[in-house]
Scaffold this motif. Structure first.
Motif, short mmCIF file in Angstrom:
data_model
loop_
_atom_site.label_atom_id
_atom_site.label_comp_id
_atom_site.label_asym_id
_atom_site.label_seq_id
_atom_site.Cartn_x
_atom_site.Cartn_y
_atom_site.Cartn_z
N ILE A 1 0.83 -1.21 0.00
CA ILE A 1 0.00 0.00 0.00
C ILE A 1 0.86 1.25 0.00
O ILE A 1 0.60 2.21 -0.72
CB ILE A 1 -0.94 -0.02 1.22
CG1 ILE A 1 -2.01 -1.11 1.06
CG2 ILE A 1 -1.62 1.35 1.41
CD1 ILE A 1 -2.88 -1.32 2.28
N VAL B 1 2.27 2.41 -3.34
CA VAL B 1 1.37 3.08 -4.29
C VAL B 1 1.49 4.59 -4.09
O VAL B 1 1.51 5.07 -2.96
CB VAL B 1 -0.09 2.62 -4.09
CG1 VAL B 1 -1.03 3.36 -5.02
CG2 VAL B 1 -0.19 1.11 -4.31
N GLN C 1 -2.75 8.71 -5.65
CA GLN C 1 -3.89 7.86 -6.00
C GLN C 1 -5.00 8.00 -4.95
O GLN C 1 -6.17 8.15 -5.28
CB GLN C 1 -3.44 6.40 -6.09
CG GLN C 1 -2.41 6.12 -7.16
CD GLN C 1 -3.00 6.21 -8.55
OE1 GLN C 1 -4.12 5.77 -8.80
NE2 GLN C 1 -2.24 6.80 -9.46
N MET C 2 -4.62 7.96 -3.67
CA MET C 2 -5.59 8.13 -2.60
C MET C 2 -6.15 9.55 -2.60
O MET C 2 -7.35 9.76 -2.44
CB MET C 2 -4.95 7.81 -1.25
CG MET C 2 -5.84 8.09 -0.03
SD MET C 2 -7.37 7.13 0.01
CE MET C 2 -6.75 5.56 0.61
N MET D 1 -9.63 2.86 -0.59
CA MET D 1 -8.62 1.85 -0.32
C MET D 1 -8.94 0.56 -1.07
O MET D 1 -8.07 -0.07 -1.67
CB MET D 1 -8.55 1.59 1.19
CG MET D 1 -7.45 0.64 1.62
SD MET D 1 -5.79 1.27 1.33
CE MET D 1 -5.75 2.60 2.55
N VAL E 1 -6.49 1.69 -4.17
CA VAL E 1 -5.14 1.47 -3.65
C VAL E 1 -4.79 -0.02 -3.57
O VAL E 1 -3.73 -0.45 -4.06
CB VAL E 1 -4.98 2.13 -2.27
CG1 VAL E 1 -3.59 1.85 -1.71
CG2 VAL E 1 -5.21 3.64 -2.38
N GLN F 1 -3.85 -1.98 -6.80
CA GLN F 1 -2.51 -1.65 -7.28
C GLN F 1 -1.44 -2.25 -6.37
O GLN F 1 -0.37 -2.69 -6.84
CB GLN F 1 -2.34 -0.13 -7.34
CG GLN F 1 -3.27 0.56 -8.33
CD GLN F 1 -3.05 2.05 -8.38
OE1 GLN F 1 -1.99 2.52 -8.79
NE2 GLN F 1 -4.04 2.82 -7.95
N ALA F 2 -1.72 -2.28 -5.07
CA ALA F 2 -0.75 -2.85 -4.13
C ALA F 2 -0.56 -4.35 -4.37
O ALA F 2 0.56 -4.87 -4.27
CB ALA F 2 -1.21 -2.61 -2.69
#
Length: 235
Positions: free
Chosen positions: A126, A129, A133-134, A148, A152, A155-156
């Protein structure tokens, strides 16, 4: 007894007397069941723990949850899994009047143990990333949890897939201790085959070959999934 004679005796038990049926129908099946379900539980709980750990700590509740998660991770990472199995099966569950059976107990404890490791793996994923993005997701009106889950974490997962594969491999190999709580796995079955004539070299060599084959298959599967997930990035 020479190695040839020992191997011949083992082969009679394993193939001629159809010992392989129990190896694959019970030993291998239980080994994979414990490892796969344990990993699924570990990913589910580990992701929640990771989300708590990266959550902003401005309020009291996130700080309390972070403390609980820290104690949880510390316990399961700081004690051997065989100790956790023994405590759960012979002490904690009987005290609470819970009867899950040996196999279900192993699945649960392996899942809880894996969650402690997956949480740290996921936390690193996380944090890898881009924070933008967040921020972009929150700017579009998404709450912390939906951002999340939808933005996120996917991607994580791509970043940590090889490490998750290593965790799965570790779970498969760690199942060799479940016989401490009377569960049947590959180790238990091959040990019983060796107990027939008290010759263990050939059974344990065969067991090692099966574990190696499992690890190679898991490694190949992880590589294929990694290529599939990164195909969109290359496009």
């Amino acid at each position: 007894m020479s190695f040839f004679d020992e191997w011949s005796a083992f082969w009679r038990l394993f193939y001629t007397n159809q010992g392989y049926k129990r190896v694959f129908s019970e030993g291998l099946k239980n080994t994979l069941t414990i490892a796969i379900l344990g990993l699924i539980i570990g990913i589910a709980i580990g992701t929640l723990i990771a989300a708590v750990k990266v959550m902003p700590k401005y309020k009291r509740l996130p700080r309390i949850l972070n403390g609980v998660c820290t104690v949880y991770v510390g316990f399961f990472r700081g004690t051997p899994i065989v100790v956790q199995l023994l405590l759960a099966y012979y002490v904690l569950f009987p005290m609470m009047g819970i009867s899950l059976g040996s196999l279900n107990t192993c699945i649960l404890i392996f899942g809880l143990n894996s969650a402690a490791y997956v949480s740290e793996i996921m936390r690193a994923g996380i944090q890898s990333v881009d924070v933008g993005q967040m921020e972009a997701a929150r700017a579009l009106g998404l709450g912390y949890a939906p951002a999340m889950i939808k933005i996120v974490v996917p991607q994580a997962v791509k970043n940590i897939l090889p490490t998750l594969g290593n965790e799965f491999i570790a779970l498969v190999k760690d199942t060799s201790v479940v016989s401490f709580v009377a569960a049947v796995d590959l180790y238990k079955v091959f040990t019983e085959i060796g107990n027939v004539n008290y010759e263990y070299l050939a059974p344990y060599l065969m067991m090692a070959l099966i574990y190696i084959a499992l690890v190679l298959m898991i490694t190949l599967l992880v590589k294929l999934l990694e290529q599939l997930l990164h195909r969109g990035d290359r496009a």
